[in-house]
Design a protein around this motif. Structure first.
Motif, PDB file in Angstrom:
ATOM      1  N   LEU A  47       0.852  -1.176   0.000  1.00  0.00           N
ATOM      2  CA  LEU A  47       0.000   0.000   0.000  1.00  0.00           C
ATOM      3  C   LEU A  47       0.890   1.229   0.000  1.00  0.00           C
ATOM      4  O   LEU A  47       1.980   1.223   0.588  1.00  0.00           O
ATOM      5  CB  LEU A  47      -0.907  -0.012   1.235  1.00  0.00           C
ATOM      6  CG  LEU A  47      -1.756  -1.275   1.393  1.00  0.00           C
ATOM      7  CD1 LEU A  47      -2.470  -1.267   2.737  1.00  0.00           C
ATOM      8  CD2 LEU A  47      -2.739  -1.412   0.245  1.00  0.00           C
ATOM      9  N   PHE A  48       0.431   2.280  -0.652  1.00  0.00           N
ATOM     10  CA  PHE A  48       1.232   3.490  -0.818  1.00  0.00           C
ATOM     11  C   PHE A  48       0.412   4.704  -0.412  1.00  0.00           C
ATOM     12  O   PHE A  48      -0.795   4.758  -0.688  1.00  0.00           O
ATOM     13  CB  PHE A  48       1.635   3.657  -2.288  1.00  0.00           C
ATOM     14  CG  PHE A  48       2.559   2.600  -2.805  1.00  0.00           C
ATOM     15  CD1 PHE A  48       3.920   2.830  -2.911  1.00  0.00           C
ATOM     16  CD2 PHE A  48       2.067   1.362  -3.207  1.00  0.00           C
ATOM     17  CE1 PHE A  48       4.776   1.852  -3.402  1.00  0.00           C
ATOM     18  CE2 PHE A  48       2.909   0.380  -3.692  1.00  0.00           C
ATOM     19  CZ  PHE A  48       4.269   0.623  -3.792  1.00  0.00           C
ATOM     20  N   ILE A 114       2.883  -4.326   3.438  1.00  0.00           N
ATOM     21  CA  ILE A 114       3.850  -3.220   3.470  1.00  0.00           C
ATOM     22  C   ILE A 114       3.116  -1.917   3.202  1.00  0.00           C
ATOM     23  O   ILE A 114       2.255  -1.841   2.316  1.00  0.00           O
ATOM     24  CB  ILE A 114       4.952  -3.418   2.406  1.00  0.00           C
ATOM     25  CG1 ILE A 114       5.835  -4.611   2.758  1.00  0.00           C
ATOM     26  CG2 ILE A 114       5.800  -2.152   2.252  1.00  0.00           C
ATOM     27  CD1 ILE A 114       6.871  -4.954   1.695  1.00  0.00           C
ATOM     28  N   LEU A 115       3.472  -0.876   3.951  1.00  0.00           N
ATOM     29  CA  LEU A 115       3.015   0.477   3.656  1.00  0.00           C
ATOM     30  C   LEU A 115       4.221   1.313   3.269  1.00  0.00           C
ATOM     31  O   LEU A 115       5.191   1.405   4.029  1.00  0.00           O
ATOM     32  CB  LEU A 115       2.322   1.118   4.862  1.00  0.00           C
ATOM     33  CG  LEU A 115       1.909   2.582   4.653  1.00  0.00           C
ATOM     34  CD1 LEU A 115       0.844   2.708   3.565  1.00  0.00           C
ATOM     35  CD2 LEU A 115       1.450   3.220   5.953  1.00  0.00           C
ATOM     36  N   VAL A 116       4.153   1.908   2.083  1.00  0.00           N
ATOM     37  CA  VAL A 116       5.186   2.833   1.610  1.00  0.00           C
ATOM     38  C   VAL A 116       4.658   4.243   1.801  1.00  0.00           C
ATOM     39  O   VAL A 116       3.652   4.631   1.201  1.00  0.00           O
ATOM     40  CB  VAL A 116       5.542   2.583   0.135  1.00  0.00           C
ATOM     41  CG1 VAL A 116       6.620   3.562  -0.319  1.00  0.00           C
ATOM     42  CG2 VAL A 116       5.990   1.142  -0.083  1.00  0.00           C
ATOM     43  N   CYS A 117       5.321   5.002   2.656  1.00  0.00           N
ATOM     44  CA  CYS A 117       4.927   6.367   2.996  1.00  0.00           C
ATOM     45  C   CYS A 117       5.845   7.335   2.262  1.00  0.00           C
ATOM     46  O   CYS A 117       7.053   7.345   2.508  1.00  0.00           O
ATOM     47  CB  CYS A 117       5.068   6.588   4.494  1.00  0.00           C
ATOM     48  SG  CYS A 117       4.174   5.421   5.523  1.00  0.00           S
ATOM     49  N   ILE A 118       5.282   8.137   1.367  1.00  0.00           N
ATOM     50  CA  ILE A 118       6.096   9.042   0.557  1.00  0.00           C
ATOM     51  C   ILE A 118       5.834  10.474   1.000  1.00  0.00           C
ATOM     52  O   ILE A 118       4.708  10.964   0.940  1.00  0.00           O
ATOM     53  CB  ILE A 118       5.781   8.874  -0.946  1.00  0.00           C
ATOM     54  CG1 ILE A 118       5.879   7.397  -1.356  1.00  0.00           C
ATOM     55  CG2 ILE A 118       6.734   9.731  -1.776  1.00  0.00           C
ATOM     56  CD1 ILE A 118       5.476   7.128  -2.796  1.00  0.00           C
ATOM     57  N   ALA A 130      -0.585   7.487   9.339  1.00  0.00           N
ATOM     58  CA  ALA A 130      -0.725   6.230   8.591  1.00  0.00           C
ATOM     59  C   ALA A 130       0.373   5.249   8.996  1.00  0.00           C
ATOM     60  O   ALA A 130       0.105   4.051   9.187  1.00  0.00           O
ATOM     61  CB  ALA A 130      -0.682   6.495   7.090  1.00  0.00           C
ATOM     62  N   ALA A 131       1.595   5.733   9.123  1.00  0.00           N
ATOM     63  CA  ALA A 131       2.705   4.866   9.510  1.00  0.00           C
ATOM     64  C   ALA A 131       2.496   4.303  10.914  1.00  0.00           C
ATOM     65  O   ALA A 131       2.752   3.113  11.163  1.00  0.00           O
ATOM     66  CB  ALA A 131       4.026   5.630   9.436  1.00  0.00           C
ATOM     67  N   ILE A 132       2.000   5.126  11.815  1.00  0.00           N
ATOM     68  CA  ILE A 132       1.741   4.662  13.186  1.00  0.00           C
ATOM     69  C   ILE A 132       0.659   3.585  13.185  1.00  0.00           C
ATOM     70  O   ILE A 132       0.802   2.536  13.827  1.00  0.00           O
ATOM     71  CB  ILE A 132       1.349   5.851  14.091  1.00  0.00           C
ATOM     72  CG1 ILE A 132       2.557   6.775  14.290  1.00  0.00           C
ATOM     73  CG2 ILE A 132       0.791   5.359  15.423  1.00  0.00           C
ATOM     74  CD1 ILE A 132       2.223   8.124  14.905  1.00  0.00           C
ATOM     75  N   TRP A 140       4.785  -3.755   7.698  1.00  0.00           N
ATOM     76  CA  TRP A 140       6.168  -3.298   7.620  1.00  0.00           C
ATOM     77  C   TRP A 140       6.129  -1.951   6.921  1.00  0.00           C
ATOM     78  O   TRP A 140       5.424  -1.790   5.911  1.00  0.00           O
ATOM     79  CB  TRP A 140       7.008  -4.302   6.838  1.00  0.00           C
ATOM     80  CG  TRP A 140       8.471  -4.191   7.083  1.00  0.00           C
ATOM     81  CD1 TRP A 140       9.140  -4.511   8.225  1.00  0.00           C
ATOM     82  CD2 TRP A 140       9.457  -3.755   6.142  1.00  0.00           C
ATOM     83  NE1 TRP A 140      10.487  -4.307   8.065  1.00  0.00           N
ATOM     84  CE2 TRP A 140      10.708  -3.834   6.798  1.00  0.00           C
ATOM     85  CE3 TRP A 140       9.408  -3.295   4.838  1.00  0.00           C
ATOM     86  CZ2 TRP A 140      11.899  -3.473   6.179  1.00  0.00           C
ATOM     87  CZ3 TRP A 140      10.589  -2.946   4.206  1.00  0.00           C
ATOM     88  CH2 TRP A 140      11.823  -3.038   4.874  1.00  0.00           C
ATOM     89  N   THR A 141       6.842  -0.955   7.435  1.00  0.00           N
ATOM     90  CA  THR A 141       6.712   0.411   6.928  1.00  0.00           C
ATOM     91  C   THR A 141       8.005   0.927   6.314  1.00  0.00           C
ATOM     92  O   THR A 141       9.091   0.698   6.841  1.00  0.00           O
ATOM     93  CB  THR A 141       6.256   1.361   8.048  1.00  0.00           C
ATOM     94  OG1 THR A 141       7.169   1.248   9.163  1.00  0.00           O
ATOM     95  CG2 THR A 141       4.846   1.022   8.519  1.00  0.00           C
TER      96      THR A 141
END
Length: 195
Positions: A47-48, A114-118, A130-132, A140-141
């Motif tokens: 997820l992004f 997986i979360l990809v935070c941009i 979102a990351a929290i 996994w972040t």
């Protein structure tokens, strides 16, 4: 005009040259690729999330994974969390914009995803939330940020920091990183073009 054009191209090359000699960056990107491959092989998803240009990058990378990149192959489960505009505007209106991604993670994130935070600044409140939430859900972040990494880099499992404070140069590198990720994931999972 020509001088400005040349200057911007030179600036972009200079940031990428810094990445070439950054062993921490290379190690982090290898780790992200390996983790992504494992997640897809165990039927997890990526997820992004991002805002503005980073949302566009999130959607771009997710589309390369879920559609195809270089190979004609089966789709992988990858999605940018902002693509449902009705959801996004409802949550922003009923709660606040700070919660739009965290609530979506709570609804669809599973342990092992997986979360990809941009975020070029690493300071966007909705991305940090979102990351929290992702960590709370067992995802996994990954942070894709600029030079400082901001608060986001401090709370994610791995942070890939582009050594620049210029938003445009950072975003150019983020999409390059996304393309490298897509190519290596395809090669490993679908067994074509491996070295």
């Amino acid at each position: 005009m020509k001088n400005l054009i040349l200057s911007r191209i030179q600036e972009s090359i200079a940031v990428k040259q810094l990445l070439l000699s950054d062993s921490e960056f290379l190690t982090s990107l290898e780790l992200v690729v390996e983790k992504s491959i494992n997640t897809f092989q165990t039927k997890g998803k990526m997820l992004f999330c991002g805002n503005g240009g980073s949302a566009a990058d999130a959607q771009h990378i997710a589309a390369e994974l879920s559609g195809r990149f270089l190979l004609d192959r089966d789709p992988l489960f990858a999605e940018a969390l902002h693509v449902n505009s009705s959801y996004l505007t409802a949550v922003a209106n009923d709660y606040s914009f700070d919660h739009v991604y965290a609530r979506m993670i709570k609804a669809m994130g599973n342990r092992g995803d997986i979360l990809v935070c941009i975020s070029t600044s690493g300071q966007s409140k909705n991305i940090i939330k979102a990351a929290i939430e992702a960590k709370n859900q067992g995802l996994w972040t990954i942070a894709l940020t600029g030079k400082s990494g901001g608060g986001l880099a401090e709370i994610t499992d791995v942070a890939i920091k582009v050594p620049s404070t210029d938003t445009a140069r950072i975003q150019e590198c983020h999409i390059m990183i996304g393309h490298i990720l897509c190519e290596l994931v395809e090669q490993k999972i679908f067994g074509i073009g491996q070295d």
